[in-house]
Write a protein that holds these residues in place. Structure first.
Motif, PDB file in Angstrom:
ATOM      1  N   PRO A 205       2.948   4.921  -2.019  1.00 16.83           N
ATOM      2  CA  PRO A 205       4.230   5.682  -1.714  1.00 16.83           C
ATOM      3  C   PRO A 205       5.316   4.623  -1.294  1.00 16.83           C
ATOM      4  CG  PRO A 205       2.274   6.155  -0.174  1.00 16.83           C
ATOM      5  CD  PRO A 205       1.817   4.896  -0.932  1.00 16.83           C
ATOM      6  N   SER A 206       6.490   4.962  -1.401  1.00 20.36           N
ATOM      7  CA  SER A 206       7.667   4.376  -0.864  1.00 20.36           C
ATOM      8  C   SER A 206       7.620   4.258   0.561  1.00 20.36           C
ATOM      9  CB  SER A 206       8.868   4.754  -1.421  1.00 20.36           C
ATOM     10  OG  SER A 206       9.133   6.126  -0.947  1.00 20.36           O
ATOM     11  N   GLY A 207       8.408   3.145   1.051  1.00 22.02           N
ATOM     12  CA  GLY A 207       8.453   3.300   2.566  1.00 22.02           C
ATOM     13  C   GLY A 207       7.247   2.777   3.051  1.00 22.02           C
ATOM     14  N   GLN A 208       6.556   1.661   2.808  1.00 17.85           N
ATOM     15  CA  GLN A 208       5.165   1.382   3.345  1.00 17.85           C
ATOM     16  C   GLN A 208       5.482   0.827   4.676  1.00 17.85           C
ATOM     17  OE1 GLN A 208       3.796  -0.593  -0.148  1.00 17.85           O
ATOM     18  NE2 GLN A 208       1.798   0.480   0.541  1.00 17.85           N
ATOM     19  N   ARG A 209       4.571   0.940   5.451  1.00 12.80           N
ATOM     20  CA  ARG A 209       4.466   0.158   6.831  1.00 12.80           C
ATOM     21  C   ARG A 209       5.849   0.660   7.712  1.00 12.80           C
ATOM     22  NH1 ARG A 209       3.228  -5.844   6.414  1.00 12.80           N
ATOM     23  NH2 ARG A 209       4.309  -5.749   4.295  1.00 12.80           N
ATOM     24  N   SER A 216       1.060  13.599   9.680  1.00 10.08           N
ATOM     25  CA  SER A 216       0.395  13.817   8.619  1.00 10.08           C
ATOM     26  C   SER A 216       1.074  13.163   7.350  1.00 10.08           C
ATOM     27  CB  SER A 216       0.173  15.290   8.427  1.00 10.08           C
ATOM     28  OG  SER A 216      -0.637  15.920   9.412  1.00 10.08           O
ATOM     29  N   PHE A 217      -0.031  12.700   6.355  1.00 11.55           N
ATOM     30  CA  PHE A 217       0.641  12.155   5.074  1.00 11.55           C
ATOM     31  C   PHE A 217      -0.373  12.332   3.931  1.00 11.55           C
ATOM     32  CE2 PHE A 217       2.380   9.092   2.040  1.00 11.55           C
ATOM     33  CZ  PHE A 217       3.913   9.395   1.977  1.00 11.55           C
ATOM     34  N   LYS A 239       0.752   4.625   2.725  1.00  9.90           N
ATOM     35  CA  LYS A 239       1.923   4.227   3.408  1.00  9.90           C
ATOM     36  C   LYS A 239       1.678   3.362   4.514  1.00  9.90           C
ATOM     37  CE  LYS A 239       6.376   6.856   4.747  1.00  9.90           C
ATOM     38  NZ  LYS A 239       6.950   6.547   3.156  1.00  9.90           N
ATOM     39  N   GLY A 240       0.847   3.582   5.257  1.00  8.89           N
ATOM     40  CA  GLY A 240       0.478   2.575   6.685  1.00  8.89           C
ATOM     41  C   GLY A 240       0.060   3.270   7.649  1.00  8.89           C
ATOM     42  N   GLU A 241      -0.029   2.452   8.793  1.00  3.32           N
ATOM     43  CA  GLU A 241      -0.257   2.762  10.340  1.00  3.32           C
ATOM     44  C   GLU A 241       0.375   3.963  10.754  1.00  3.32           C
ATOM     45  OE1 GLU A 241      -2.499   1.746  13.647  1.00  3.32           O
ATOM     46  OE2 GLU A 241      -2.459   0.511  12.101  1.00  3.32           O
ATOM     47  N   ASN A 242      -0.591   5.071  11.152  1.00  4.44           N
ATOM     48  CA  ASN A 242      -0.240   6.459  11.619  1.00  4.44           C
ATOM     49  C   ASN A 242       0.207   7.382  10.660  1.00  4.44           C
ATOM     50  OD1 ASN A 242      -0.996   5.713  14.273  1.00  4.44           O
ATOM     51  ND2 ASN A 242       1.285   4.824  14.627  1.00  4.44           N
TER      52      ASN A 242
END
Length: 710
Positions: A205-209, A216-217, A239-242
């Motif tokens: 996905p874009s906008g990682q981290r 939710s994702f 996408k990353g943490e949380n």
């Protein structure tokens, strides 16, 4: 449209990136079959140019040799031109030249309903269905995926997935595929392959981290209810943490409810659920929003080989396995991890994951895991649950772990259960190296219960830091560093063979009852080699134990809780034979404390005592056996004097402790009793003994003597 001959077409084939340029004309005609060949032999749209004209069946089907003229040709076209076609009949072969989508198509007049998917089916303005002719994998680019690192390719890739049938393959050429509009889900397929060009085929996905609170994702790629599937040579990231919350879906219910929740809201890089005979090979996975980067739930016969993972998180695992999605108990639920690795990387979190491989079964649904090879580094858990941070963890599981290396994890290997355990489990750990552990090398937490669990630890090296990562917390489960720790009552046996553990405060730190059999191993700790609470059966044969500061072997019949409270006295039986016993402080090697009737037997014999002594006088046991002649320390005479009618002999013993030797053997082998001795005589570390009569000649300065204690 442009008419080209075969020789020109072959030249264009070699230049067309992304096309099936290796498809020869003979293969082409063979693939479309007799009906396609007959159609190709008729006139083309203009009615003036033929394909496969000539004499005889062979020329009609396969065509003549190259160079016979322009009548042997196909039509060069584009996707837009085919879609714009108004003719109701189209005969022959059409070669699409669009970049990344090139290939051969032919019209299928019998199909009046298939939808245009850009990749394998094109629908003209008149309703004709042009179908791609191919004999290899489907290509994600055919369906409109760009792989340019900025375009959202989700919809295009989903078209490719929808085009797959059992037995198909989907190929992702090198590129960066953005997956922003939902999960790439492969469901209900068999005998399929998903592949790419290794780390150069990158899906994320874009906008990682991007920092966020828990939300939710979608998962990046998911496999559900598939059989005989291989996924290989890709880089898949979330996408990353949380960014994900699978745990919130517990109430969704078994089966589709939980599975769809994890797919749509879990935030995993790769999710595999309710599938069997799955191979995951050479996949690089990074980041996750919950549970694990690679998450396998309710599957069977899964092989994960040559993969790399970095969760870049204190809360999630690199490779997570459980039964969360479906409870089907008839499945064997076997998982194999072969040469899988994971660690933190520059530019990411300093911690890699809460666990490397974390396998969590359930009562009645024991998992089976085999781990062969692999390196895991810097596994650490947040402060909310301190008994994770392991390289490999197996809870309610049978595990066979071979050749794993861990470095700077809190725990090397974790084995245990949740709640009262009624299951029988087998753990075999062989040829591993658990290095620089920041809490313990092996942690056991099987809980009290009727289940019988066995741990076989063989040919393994354990090296632990001098102090625990959690030393500042009042939690005895993790407060001290050790080689092996046991947190709760274990009904079963721990078997050690050729194991070496050192570096921690304790070699083994046992908070409750267990049976231990140690053969040909080395156990050492800065405080003690073995500290036991809660009794048990301890057999140390050919095992070398040593400590620096306290008694080498400490036994308490009462167990101890994580807050330090004693709960219950249990029976103790211990034996130490044919090993080397050593204490850096010259004191009693043993400390045994228990209530009357709970210390059943103490056997210490045929050991070599390097320093310290075996003092079992005053220790109550139903049976007590020890060999005094092998309990000794060696020391050099520093001074000898005549004291009245007796002889005073001084020794410089480097530790400031209380010595109680009762016999001395000089260099000639003569044995003399020691009726009186003094500690710190004149200065610290000076030990003075009094011998009867004038025996100064038998103990000259510089002589090496052996001091014995009963």
């Amino acid at each position: 449209m442009k008419i080209v001959n075969e020789e020109q077409l072959n030249q264009q084939d070699t230049e067309q990136a992304g096309s099936d340029s290796g498809l020869s004309r003979r293969k082409l005609l063979a693939m479309i079959g007799a009906a396609g060949a007959a159609a190709a032999a008729g006139p083309l749209l203009s009615g003036t140019v033929g394909f496969a004209q000539g004499n005889g069946v062979t020329n009609s089907v396969y065509g003549p040799p190259l160079g016979l003229g322009p009548e042997w040709c196909v039509r060069k076209t584009t996707i837009a031109e085919l879609r714009a076609m108004t003719a109701t009949v189209a005969e022959g072969i059409y070669y699409v030249t669009d970049s990344g989508k090139g290939g051969h198509f032919h019209a299928d007049a019998s199909d009046t309903s298939s939808a245009d998917n850009t990749g394998t089916i094109l629908v003209s303005a008149s309703g004709l269905r042009f179908k791609r002719i191919y004999n290899g994998a489907l290509d994600a680019l055919w369906f409109g995926a760009k792989g340019d690192g900025s375009t959202d390719d989700t919809a295009a890739i989903r078209l490719a997935i929808a085009a797959m049938q059992n037995g198909d393959s989907l190929y992702f050429p090198a590129g960066e595929y953005i997956v922003d509009s939902g999960c790439l889900l492969f469901r209900g397929l068999s005998n399929i392959t998903i592949c790419g060009d290794g780390v150069n085929s990158w899906l994320h996905p874009s906008g990682q981290r991007t920092p966020t609170s828990k939300t939710s994702f979608h998962t990046t790629m998911a496999i559900d209810q598939c059989v005989s599937l291989t996924i290989r040579d890709l880089r898949i990231e979330s996408k990353g943490e949380n960014w994900g919350n699978t745990d919130a879906g517990t109430g969704a219910g078994w089966g589709d409810g939980r599975t769809n929740f994890a797919i749509e809201k879990g935030g995993h890089a790769l999710l595999v659920t309710r599938s069997g005979n799955v191979v995951v090979e050479n996949i690089v996975g990074r980041l996750c929003g919950s549970v694990g980067v690679f998450y396998f739930s309710s599957c069977d016969d899964v092989v994960v080989r040559d993969c790399f993972s970095n969760a870049s998180s204190l809360g999630y695992a690199m490779y997570a396995v459980d039964n969360w999605c479906a409870p089907a108990q008839q499945m064997r639920r076997t998982y194999n991890f072969i040469n899988c690795n994971g660690w933190n990387e520059p530019g990411y979190s300093p911690y890699s994951a809460k666990a490397g491989i974390l396998v969590e079964g359930d009562p009645g649904m024991i998992l089976n895991v085999n781990v062969q090879g692999g390196i895991f580094k810097n596994c650490t858990i947040g402060g909310d649950y301190k008994i994770l941070g392991c390289a490999v963890g197996a809870v309610y599981a049978n595990a066979n772990v071979n050749g794993v290396t861990s470095d700077s994890c809190l725990i090397g290997y974790l084995a245990g259960a949740r709640g009262t355990n009624a299951e029988n489990m087998m753990h075999t750990v062989t040829g591993c190296s658990f290095m620089n552990n920041r809490v313990t090398g092996v942690m056991l937490d099987f809980k009290a219960g009727t289940g019988d669990s066995q741990l076989y630890l063989k040919d393994t090296v354990i090296r632990t830091k001098e102090t625990s990562h959690w030393s500042g917390y009042n939690d005895l489960r993790v407060k001290y560093s050790s080689g092996i720790s046991n947190l709760s009552y274990l009904k079963g046996t721990v078997h050690l063979s050729n194991v070496s553990m050192a570096g921690g405060e304790y070699g083994m730190y046992m908070m409750d009852y267990l049976d231990l059999n140690s053969q040909s191993s080395e156990v050492s700790g800065s405080k003690s080699a073995l500290t036991v609470y809660g009794g048990g059966n301890y057999e140390l044969y050919g095992t070398n134990v040593s400590s620096d500061l306290e008694h080498a072997l400490v036994f308490r019949t009462a167990n101890i809780t994580q807050m330090g409270t004693s709960m219950a006295d249990r029976e103790l039986r211990m034996a130490a034979a044919y090993g080397i016993l050593n204490c850096g402080v010259d004191q009693n090697l043993f400390s045994i404390i228990g209530t009357a009737g709970h210390t059943k037997s103490v056997v210490v014999k045929d050991n070599v005592v390097k320093n310290g002594y075996i003092g079992l006088v005053g220790i109550y046991a139903d049976t007590k056996t020890f060999d005094e002649m092998l309990s000794y320390t060696t020391a050099i005479v520093t001074a000898v004097n005549f004291a009245g009618t007796n002889t005073s002999v001084h020794f410089a013993l480097p530790k400031d402790k209380h010595y109680q030797y009762t016999k001395i053997i000089n260099e000639a082998g003569a044995v003399s009793p020691i009726p009186v001795s003094y500690n710190d005589f004149g200065s610290r570390g000076v030990y003075r003994i009094i011998l009867q009569g004038d025996v100064r000649a038998s103990f000259p300065v510089g002589a090496v003597c052996r001091l014995l204690a009963l």
